[in-house]
Design a protein around this motif. Structure first.
Motif, PDB file in Angstrom:
ATOM      1  N   PHE A 180       3.864  -6.408 -11.622  1.00  0.00           N
ATOM      2  CA  PHE A 180       2.790  -5.912 -12.491  1.00  0.00           C
ATOM      3  C   PHE A 180       2.064  -4.757 -11.811  1.00  0.00           C
ATOM      4  CE2 PHE A 180       1.744 -10.106 -14.976  1.00  0.00           C
ATOM      5  CZ  PHE A 180       3.082 -10.246 -15.282  1.00  0.00           C
ATOM      6  N   THR A 181       1.592  -3.809 -12.629  1.00  0.00           N
ATOM      7  CA  THR A 181       0.811  -2.690 -12.120  1.00  0.00           C
ATOM      8  C   THR A 181      -0.391  -2.466 -13.023  1.00  0.00           C
ATOM      9  OG1 THR A 181       2.814  -1.618 -11.266  1.00  0.00           O
ATOM     10  CG2 THR A 181       0.826  -0.270 -11.456  1.00  0.00           C
ATOM     11  N   ILE A 182      -1.574  -2.445 -12.420  1.00  0.00           N
ATOM     12  CA  ILE A 182      -2.789  -2.152 -13.173  1.00  0.00           C
ATOM     13  C   ILE A 182      -3.167  -0.693 -12.925  1.00  0.00           C
ATOM     14  CG2 ILE A 182      -4.368  -2.896 -11.324  1.00  0.00           C
ATOM     15  CD1 ILE A 182      -6.166  -4.086 -13.547  1.00  0.00           C
ATOM     16  N   SER A 183      -3.634  -0.020 -13.974  1.00  0.00           N
ATOM     17  CA  SER A 183      -4.009   1.386 -13.826  1.00  0.00           C
ATOM     18  C   SER A 183      -5.118   1.724 -14.814  1.00  0.00           C
ATOM     19  CB  SER A 183      -2.800   2.296 -14.052  1.00  0.00           C
ATOM     20  OG  SER A 183      -2.298   2.147 -15.367  1.00  0.00           O
ATOM     21  N   ARG A 184      -5.796   2.817 -14.512  1.00  0.00           N
ATOM     22  CA  ARG A 184      -6.933   3.235 -15.336  1.00  0.00           C
ATOM     23  C   ARG A 184      -6.680   4.649 -15.858  1.00  0.00           C
ATOM     24  NH1 ARG A 184     -12.304   1.622 -14.668  1.00  0.00           N
ATOM     25  NH2 ARG A 184     -11.813   0.788 -12.592  1.00  0.00           N
ATOM     26  N   ASP A 185      -6.934   4.866 -17.146  1.00  0.00           N
ATOM     27  CA  ASP A 185      -6.898   6.201 -17.735  1.00  0.00           C
ATOM     28  C   ASP A 185      -8.297   6.470 -18.273  1.00  0.00           C
ATOM     29  OD1 ASP A 185      -6.635   8.504 -19.299  1.00  0.00           O
ATOM     30  OD2 ASP A 185      -4.613   7.991 -19.927  1.00  0.00           O
ATOM     31  N   SER A 186      -9.103   7.155 -17.494  1.00  0.00           N
ATOM     32  CA  SER A 186     -10.499   7.380 -17.877  1.00  0.00           C
ATOM     33  C   SER A 186     -10.615   8.240 -19.134  1.00  0.00           C
ATOM     34  CB  SER A 186     -11.249   8.036 -16.717  1.00  0.00           C
ATOM     35  OG  SER A 186     -11.313   7.159 -15.618  1.00  0.00           O
ATOM     36  N   ALA A 187      -9.693   9.165 -19.318  1.00  0.00           N
ATOM     37  CA  ALA A 187      -9.745  10.034 -20.501  1.00  0.00           C
ATOM     38  C   ALA A 187      -9.584   9.224 -21.782  1.00  0.00           C
ATOM     39  CB  ALA A 187      -8.665  11.099 -20.408  1.00  0.00           C
ATOM     40  N   LYS A 188      -8.820   8.139 -21.700  1.00  0.00           N
ATOM     41  CA  LYS A 188      -8.596   7.296 -22.877  1.00  0.00           C
ATOM     42  C   LYS A 188      -9.491   6.062 -22.853  1.00  0.00           C
ATOM     43  CE  LYS A 188      -3.844   8.772 -23.640  1.00  0.00           C
ATOM     44  NZ  LYS A 188      -2.427   8.358 -23.787  1.00  0.00           N
ATOM     45  N   ALA A 203      -6.997 -15.357 -12.627  1.00  0.00           N
ATOM     46  CA  ALA A 203      -6.965 -13.915 -12.452  1.00  0.00           C
ATOM     47  C   ALA A 203      -5.538 -13.446 -12.234  1.00  0.00           C
ATOM     48  CB  ALA A 203      -7.838 -13.513 -11.274  1.00  0.00           C
ATOM     49  N   VAL A 204      -5.202 -12.338 -12.858  1.00  0.00           N
ATOM     50  CA  VAL A 204      -3.881 -11.744 -12.708  1.00  0.00           C
ATOM     51  C   VAL A 204      -3.968 -10.479 -11.859  1.00  0.00           C
ATOM     52  CG1 VAL A 204      -1.931 -10.704 -13.909  1.00  0.00           C
ATOM     53  CG2 VAL A 204      -3.120 -12.660 -14.925  1.00  0.00           C
ATOM     54  N   SER A 205      -4.849  -9.578 -12.245  1.00  0.00           N
ATOM     55  CA  SER A 205      -4.988  -8.318 -11.523  1.00  0.00           C
ATOM     56  C   SER A 205      -6.324  -7.684 -11.861  1.00  0.00           C
ATOM     57  CB  SER A 205      -3.854  -7.361 -11.914  1.00  0.00           C
ATOM     58  OG  SER A 205      -3.964  -6.136 -11.202  1.00  0.00           O
ATOM     59  N   CYS A 206      -6.896  -6.990 -10.894  1.00  0.00           N
ATOM     60  CA  CYS A 206      -8.184  -6.330 -11.088  1.00  0.00           C
ATOM     61  C   CYS A 206      -8.169  -4.947 -10.445  1.00  0.00           C
ATOM     62  CB  CYS A 206      -9.311  -7.164 -10.491  1.00  0.00           C
ATOM     63  SG  CYS A 206      -9.415  -8.832 -11.154  1.00  0.00           S
ATOM     64  N   ILE A 207      -8.969  -4.040 -11.006  1.00  0.00           N
ATOM     65  CA  ILE A 207      -9.080  -2.691 -10.460  1.00  0.00           C
ATOM     66  C   ILE A 207     -10.550  -2.354 -10.281  1.00  0.00           C
ATOM     67  CG2 ILE A 207      -8.948  -1.625 -12.779  1.00  0.00           C
ATOM     68  CD1 ILE A 207      -7.366   0.687 -11.399  1.00  0.00           C
ATOM     69  N   SER A 208     -10.872  -1.823  -9.123  1.00  0.00           N
ATOM     70  CA  SER A 208     -12.257  -1.558  -8.754  1.00  0.00           C
ATOM     71  C   SER A 208     -12.853  -0.394  -9.530  1.00  0.00           C
ATOM     72  CB  SER A 208     -12.319  -1.245  -7.256  1.00  0.00           C
ATOM     73  OG  SER A 208     -13.594  -0.755  -6.900  1.00  0.00           O
ATOM     74  N   GLY A 209     -14.148  -0.508  -9.848  1.00  0.00           N
ATOM     75  CA  GLY A 209     -14.872   0.588 -10.462  1.00  0.00           C
ATOM     76  C   GLY A 209     -15.373   1.599  -9.447  1.00  0.00           C
ATOM     77  N   GLU A 210     -15.310   1.230  -8.153  1.00  0.00           N
ATOM     78  CA  GLU A 210     -15.784   2.133  -7.085  1.00  0.00           C
ATOM     79  C   GLU A 210     -14.709   3.102  -6.653  1.00  0.00           C
ATOM     80  OE1 GLU A 210     -17.751  -1.243  -4.535  1.00  0.00           O
ATOM     81  OE2 GLU A 210     -18.280   0.739  -3.743  1.00  0.00           O
ATOM     82  N   ASP A 211     -13.511   2.544  -6.404  1.00  0.00           N
ATOM     83  CA  ASP A 211     -12.484   3.361  -5.749  1.00  0.00           C
ATOM     84  C   ASP A 211     -11.086   3.129  -6.316  1.00  0.00           C
ATOM     85  OD1 ASP A 211     -12.492   1.254  -2.741  1.00  0.00           O
ATOM     86  OD2 ASP A 211     -11.922   0.851  -4.812  1.00  0.00           O
ATOM     87  N   ASP A 212     -11.001   2.392  -7.438  1.00  0.00           N
ATOM     88  CA  ASP A 212      -9.711   2.084  -8.071  1.00  0.00           C
ATOM     89  C   ASP A 212      -8.778   1.294  -7.161  1.00  0.00           C
ATOM     90  OD1 ASP A 212      -9.133   4.868 -10.407  1.00  0.00           O
ATOM     91  OD2 ASP A 212     -10.315   3.025 -10.557  1.00  0.00           O
ATOM     92  N   SER A 213      -9.342   0.639  -6.151  1.00  0.00           N
ATOM     93  CA  SER A 213      -8.499  -0.274  -5.383  1.00  0.00           C
ATOM     94  C   SER A 213      -8.122  -1.446  -6.278  1.00  0.00           C
ATOM     95  CB  SER A 213      -9.227  -0.754  -4.123  1.00  0.00           C
ATOM     96  OG  SER A 213     -10.447  -1.387  -4.468  1.00  0.00           O
ATOM     97  N   THR A 214      -7.034  -2.109  -5.936  1.00  0.00           N
ATOM     98  CA  THR A 214      -6.500  -3.125  -6.840  1.00  0.00           C
ATOM     99  C   THR A 214      -6.256  -4.440  -6.127  1.00  0.00           C
ATOM    100  OG1 THR A 214      -4.247  -2.343  -6.428  1.00  0.00           O
ATOM    101  CG2 THR A 214      -5.399  -1.418  -8.337  1.00  0.00           C
ATOM    102  N   HIS A 215      -6.155  -5.474  -6.926  1.00  0.00           N
ATOM    103  CA  HIS A 215      -5.824  -6.808  -6.432  1.00  0.00           C
ATOM    104  C   HIS A 215      -4.845  -7.439  -7.408  1.00  0.00           C
ATOM    105  CE1 HIS A 215      -6.240 -10.866  -4.845  1.00  0.00           C
ATOM    106  NE2 HIS A 215      -6.361 -11.268  -6.096  1.00  0.00           N
TER     107      HIS A 215
END
Length: 128
Positions: free
Chosen positions: A67-75, A46-58
């Motif tokens: 490294f930075t993980i991020s979510r763009d829901s519109a895309k 595992a490198v990085s993960c982002i939560s589906g509940e609250d966008d918390s990250t690991h």
């Protein structure tokens, strides 16, 4: 449920890449998304993960601060921005998706067996 990972390539040590994990057929918004990598001759990690509940990250310790993980829901896309890349970051990077909630400590799911859907990998090669 389909995931498409892209953005890999060849980069020199110290360089940057941005990986994308795009979903088709479903919305990523409520899914935990994880990036995993597999170096030659090694197990997938595992490198990085982002939560589906609250966008918390690991992040695994080796990539924290780079490294930075991020979510763009519109895309319907999750990104992994990778800066200051090192040769040991070389490997095939996979993205996975799971509907698992955070655990009892509020931590995002970030173990392979917790992920149900996988995209094909994208190769990252970092030269020294």
């Amino acid at each position: 449920v389909q995931l498409q990972a892209s953005g890999g390539g060849l980069v020199q040590s110290g360089g940057s890449l941005r990986l994308s994990c795009t979903a088709s057929g479903f919305s990523l918004e409520s899914y935990a998304i994880g990036w995993f990598r597999q170096a030659p001759g090694k197990e997938r990690e595992a490198v990085s993960c982002i939560s589906g509940e609250d966008d918390s990250t690991h992040y695994r310790d080796a990539v924290k601060g780079r490294f930075t993980i991020s979510r763009d829901s519109a895309k319907n896309t999750v990104y992994l921005q990778m800066n200051n890349l090192k040769p040991e970051d070389t490997g095939v990077y996979y993205c996975g998706a799971t509907e698992r909630y955070n655990d009892y400590e509020g931590k995002v799911a970030c173990r392979q067996y917790e992920y149900d859907h996988w995209g094909q990998g994208t190769l990252v090669t970092v030269s020294s």
